[in-house]
Design a protein around this motif. Structure first.
Motif, PDB file in Angstrom:
ATOM      1  N   SER A  56       0.833  -1.208   0.000  1.00  0.00           N
ATOM      2  CA  SER A  56       0.000   0.000   0.000  1.00  0.00           C
ATOM      3  C   SER A  56       0.866   1.255   0.000  1.00  0.00           C
ATOM      4  O   SER A  56       0.391   2.349  -0.339  1.00  0.00           O
ATOM      5  CB  SER A  56      -0.914   0.012   1.230  1.00  0.00           C
ATOM      6  OG  SER A  56      -0.157   0.041   2.428  1.00  0.00           O
ATOM      7  N   SER A  57       2.146   1.115   0.344  1.00  0.00           N
ATOM      8  CA  SER A  57       3.058   2.266   0.362  1.00  0.00           C
ATOM      9  C   SER A  57       3.205   2.907  -1.013  1.00  0.00           C
ATOM     10  O   SER A  57       3.597   4.077  -1.110  1.00  0.00           O
ATOM     11  CB  SER A  57       4.440   1.849   0.869  1.00  0.00           C
ATOM     12  OG  SER A  57       4.385   1.420   2.204  1.00  0.00           O
TER      13      SER A  57
ATOM     14  N   ILE B  47      -9.199   8.900  -1.628  1.00  0.00           N
ATOM     15  CA  ILE B  47      -9.447   7.655  -0.908  1.00  0.00           C
ATOM     16  C   ILE B  47     -10.836   7.137  -1.272  1.00  0.00           C
ATOM     17  O   ILE B  47     -11.726   7.918  -1.619  1.00  0.00           O
ATOM     18  CB  ILE B  47      -9.324   7.844   0.623  1.00  0.00           C
ATOM     19  CG1 ILE B  47     -10.246   8.971   1.095  1.00  0.00           C
ATOM     20  CG2 ILE B  47      -7.892   8.075   1.042  1.00  0.00           C
ATOM     21  CD1 ILE B  47     -10.379   9.046   2.595  1.00  0.00           C
ATOM     22  N   PRO B  48     -11.074   5.802  -1.169  1.00  0.00           N
ATOM     23  CA  PRO B  48     -10.064   4.783  -0.894  1.00  0.00           C
ATOM     24  C   PRO B  48      -9.083   4.633  -2.054  1.00  0.00           C
ATOM     25  O   PRO B  48      -9.380   5.029  -3.173  1.00  0.00           O
ATOM     26  CB  PRO B  48     -10.900   3.515  -0.705  1.00  0.00           C
ATOM     27  CG  PRO B  48     -12.119   3.736  -1.526  1.00  0.00           C
ATOM     28  CD  PRO B  48     -12.409   5.209  -1.409  1.00  0.00           C
ATOM     29  N   TYR B  49      -7.909   4.059  -1.765  1.00  0.00           N
ATOM     30  CA  TYR B  49      -6.895   3.854  -2.791  1.00  0.00           C
ATOM     31  C   TYR B  49      -7.349   2.772  -3.760  1.00  0.00           C
ATOM     32  O   TYR B  49      -7.659   1.651  -3.353  1.00  0.00           O
ATOM     33  CB  TYR B  49      -5.572   3.400  -2.161  1.00  0.00           C
ATOM     34  CG  TYR B  49      -4.908   4.412  -1.266  1.00  0.00           C
ATOM     35  CD1 TYR B  49      -5.156   5.776  -1.371  1.00  0.00           C
ATOM     36  CD2 TYR B  49      -3.986   3.983  -0.313  1.00  0.00           C
ATOM     37  CE1 TYR B  49      -4.518   6.684  -0.547  1.00  0.00           C
ATOM     38  CE2 TYR B  49      -3.342   4.889   0.520  1.00  0.00           C
ATOM     39  CZ  TYR B  49      -3.608   6.235   0.397  1.00  0.00           C
ATOM     40  OH  TYR B  49      -2.972   7.129   1.215  1.00  0.00           O
ATOM     41  N   SER B  50      -7.346   3.096  -5.037  1.00  0.00           N
ATOM     42  CA  SER B  50      -7.743   2.144  -6.075  1.00  0.00           C
ATOM     43  C   SER B  50      -6.537   1.777  -6.927  1.00  0.00           C
ATOM     44  O   SER B  50      -5.645   2.605  -7.150  1.00  0.00           O
ATOM     45  CB  SER B  50      -8.827   2.765  -6.951  1.00  0.00           C
ATOM     46  OG  SER B  50      -9.040   1.998  -8.111  1.00  0.00           O
ATOM     47  N   THR B  51      -6.519   0.554  -7.432  1.00  0.00           N
ATOM     48  CA  THR B  51      -5.394   0.113  -8.265  1.00  0.00           C
ATOM     49  C   THR B  51      -5.340   0.888  -9.583  1.00  0.00           C
ATOM     50  O   THR B  51      -4.331   0.846 -10.279  1.00  0.00           O
ATOM     51  CB  THR B  51      -5.476  -1.394  -8.560  1.00  0.00           C
ATOM     52  OG1 THR B  51      -6.759  -1.694  -9.147  1.00  0.00           O
ATOM     53  CG2 THR B  51      -5.303  -2.209  -7.289  1.00  0.00           C
TER      54      THR B  51
ATOM     55  N   ILE C 288      -3.150  -6.232 -10.873  1.00  0.00           N
ATOM     56  CA  ILE C 288      -2.789  -5.744  -9.541  1.00  0.00           C
ATOM     57  C   ILE C 288      -4.047  -5.762  -8.680  1.00  0.00           C
ATOM     58  O   ILE C 288      -5.124  -5.363  -9.129  1.00  0.00           O
ATOM     59  CB  ILE C 288      -2.250  -4.293  -9.589  1.00  0.00           C
ATOM     60  CG1 ILE C 288      -0.981  -4.187 -10.440  1.00  0.00           C
ATOM     61  CG2 ILE C 288      -1.993  -3.769  -8.171  1.00  0.00           C
ATOM     62  CD1 ILE C 288       0.261  -4.724  -9.792  1.00  0.00           C
ATOM     63  N   TYR C 289      -3.912  -6.238  -7.436  1.00  0.00           N
ATOM     64  CA  TYR C 289      -5.020  -6.202  -6.484  1.00  0.00           C
ATOM     65  C   TYR C 289      -4.579  -5.524  -5.195  1.00  0.00           C
ATOM     66  O   TYR C 289      -3.426  -5.660  -4.772  1.00  0.00           O
ATOM     67  CB  TYR C 289      -5.496  -7.616  -6.114  1.00  0.00           C
ATOM     68  CG  TYR C 289      -6.185  -8.372  -7.218  1.00  0.00           C
ATOM     69  CD1 TYR C 289      -7.525  -8.180  -7.508  1.00  0.00           C
ATOM     70  CD2 TYR C 289      -5.476  -9.320  -7.959  1.00  0.00           C
ATOM     71  CE1 TYR C 289      -8.157  -8.891  -8.521  1.00  0.00           C
ATOM     72  CE2 TYR C 289      -6.095 -10.033  -8.976  1.00  0.00           C
ATOM     73  CZ  TYR C 289      -7.431  -9.814  -9.251  1.00  0.00           C
ATOM     74  OH  TYR C 289      -8.056 -10.524 -10.254  1.00  0.00           O
TER      75      TYR C 289
ATOM     76  N   GLU D 182     -12.789  -3.626  -4.528  1.00  0.00           N
ATOM     77  CA  GLU D 182     -13.869  -4.033  -5.434  1.00  0.00           C
ATOM     78  C   GLU D 182     -13.420  -5.110  -6.421  1.00  0.00           C
ATOM     79  O   GLU D 182     -14.178  -6.032  -6.724  1.00  0.00           O
ATOM     80  CB  GLU D 182     -14.413  -2.810  -6.186  1.00  0.00           C
ATOM     81  CG  GLU D 182     -15.257  -1.878  -5.327  1.00  0.00           C
ATOM     82  CD  GLU D 182     -16.407  -2.597  -4.635  1.00  0.00           C
ATOM     83  OE1 GLU D 182     -17.160  -3.315  -5.327  1.00  0.00           O
ATOM     84  OE2 GLU D 182     -16.529  -2.462  -3.405  1.00  0.00           O
ATOM     85  N   ASP D 183     -12.198  -5.007  -6.930  1.00  0.00           N
ATOM     86  CA  ASP D 183     -11.713  -6.032  -7.869  1.00  0.00           C
ATOM     87  C   ASP D 183     -11.587  -7.393  -7.189  1.00  0.00           C
ATOM     88  O   ASP D 183     -11.864  -8.435  -7.796  1.00  0.00           O
ATOM     89  CB  ASP D 183     -10.358  -5.630  -8.453  1.00  0.00           C
ATOM     90  CG  ASP D 183     -10.490  -4.575  -9.546  1.00  0.00           C
ATOM     91  OD1 ASP D 183     -11.636  -4.289  -9.951  1.00  0.00           O
ATOM     92  OD2 ASP D 183      -9.451  -4.037  -9.976  1.00  0.00           O
TER      93      ASP D 183
END
Length: 353
Positions: free
Chosen positions: A150-151, A159-163, A269-270, A321-322
């Protein structure tokens, strides 16, 4: 659950580490299908080596109790190109899970060389070995799964952080190396057809975890009756993710090679996070409550509130979500439940010994 690993050979780097240990243990426990797990770890002294040795002992015992699964441990570094090449040549892994890395944001500020060696050179060696596993028409590696972090979201404000977010603003060398891993993996997937999946882990915690993590350090100080330091004056939030949820997520991903993306590349990426950021102060209060319940401590600690540290970010928050869409799975262990399990283990492992 893991029938698809029947007769597979799985290479797990960082097998004596926190996540690597639990992943290997889970696969061995429920295998019953002649799965062969090859574990690699350099056993460095970044934190207490005896904890790593305990994990390895448990893995050996787990494999011994299940005649259908085997565990082979190799001591060495992914930065050793000859060793990596020989591992691939001798064992011919079909699934590779690269969890070996130099971890920690703050340590990267004072010891950058360790991150370049393990996270960049080491990961390059893994990619090259995967590439050459297809030489001379060999079937080769069917899926490369690797740890990101997550860094990589760095100073992102959304936010939230999405890929799908742009992640070009790392605030630590550690984060930069993890983003580099994702870029390298994409290029190798594009050029050589290596199916690869990167996993951005969000603040993993639990029993037998890493002693350099905040919750572990807090506990050690609480036991000693020492003052604990809380940065950014307690105004920080983290998406704490329990180890069992992380392992379930990794196994789900291992079982499914990514579909081709819009560019025709098998690359994905997840995020794996709890999708519920908690304040640092609430985290500390919950930890204290769990430790008091186990009679490890008898009162909360004195707290010293300090400014934000270099390399830290204010908040992490995973969009999963993914993960839900592709695997019908979402981490769900509550902070209280997870810290309660940690407190029980800490009491058993440390106070009794």
């Amino acid at each position: 659950m893991i029938a698809v690993f029947d007769k597979k050979t799985i290479l797990i780097t960082g097998a004596a580490g926190f996540i690597g240990f639990y992943l290997a243990k889970q696969i061995l426990e429920v295998s019953g299908n002649n799965v062969s797990v090859i574990g690699l770890d350099n056993m460095n002294d970044y934190y207490d080596v005896s904890l790593k040795e305990t994990r390895l002992s448990i893995l050996n015992d787990t494999a011994s109790s299940n005649e259908n699964g085997s565990f082979t441990f190799v001591k060495g570094s992914i930065a050793d190109k000859e060793l990596i090449n020989s591992l691939f040549e001798n064992y011919k892994p079909e699934i590779v899970v690269n969890l070996a890395a130099q971890a920690g944001v703050r340590y990267s500020i004072t010891n950058p060389q360790a991150y370049v060696e393990s996270n960049l050179v080491g990961f390059f060696n893994i990619l090259e070995a995967c590439r050459h596993s297809y030489d001379n028409g060999a079937k080769g590696v069917q899926h490369l799964v690797y740890a990101s972090s997550s860094s990589v979201y760095g100073s992102n404000k959304k936010i939230p952080y999405s890929t799908g977010d742009k992640v070009d603003n790392p605030v630590s060398l550690y984060a930069a190396t993890k983003k580099s891993n994702e870029l390298l993996a994409h290029s190798y997937s594009e050029l050589y057809g290596i199916p690869s999946t990167g996993l951005r882990f969000f603040t993993v915690y639990g029993p037998m975890g890493r002693p350099d993590m905040a919750y572990f350090g807090f506990t050690d100080k609480l036991v000693k009756g020492e003052k604990i330091q809380i940065f950014n004056y307690g105004d920080m939030k983290r998406d704490f993710t329990y180890i069992d949820d992380i392992v379930t997520g990794v196994i789900n991903v291992m079982k499914k090679v990514p579909d081709k993306n819009e560019d025709g590349v098998k690359y994905k990426i997840y995020n794996i996070g709890n999708n519920q950021p908690e304040s640092l102060m609430y985290f500390v209060e919950t930890l204290e409550k769990c430790l008091i319940a186990e009679k490890i401590i008898d009162k909360p600690a004195e707290k010293e509130l300090l400014p934000m540290q270099p390399g830290d970010v204010y908040q992490t928050y995973a969009d999963v979500e993914d993960l839900i869409k592709d695997f019908n799975f979402k981490p769900s262990t509550s902070l209280e439940e997870g810290l309660n399990q940690f407190a029980k283990w800490y009491k058993e492992y440390y106070t009794k010994s």
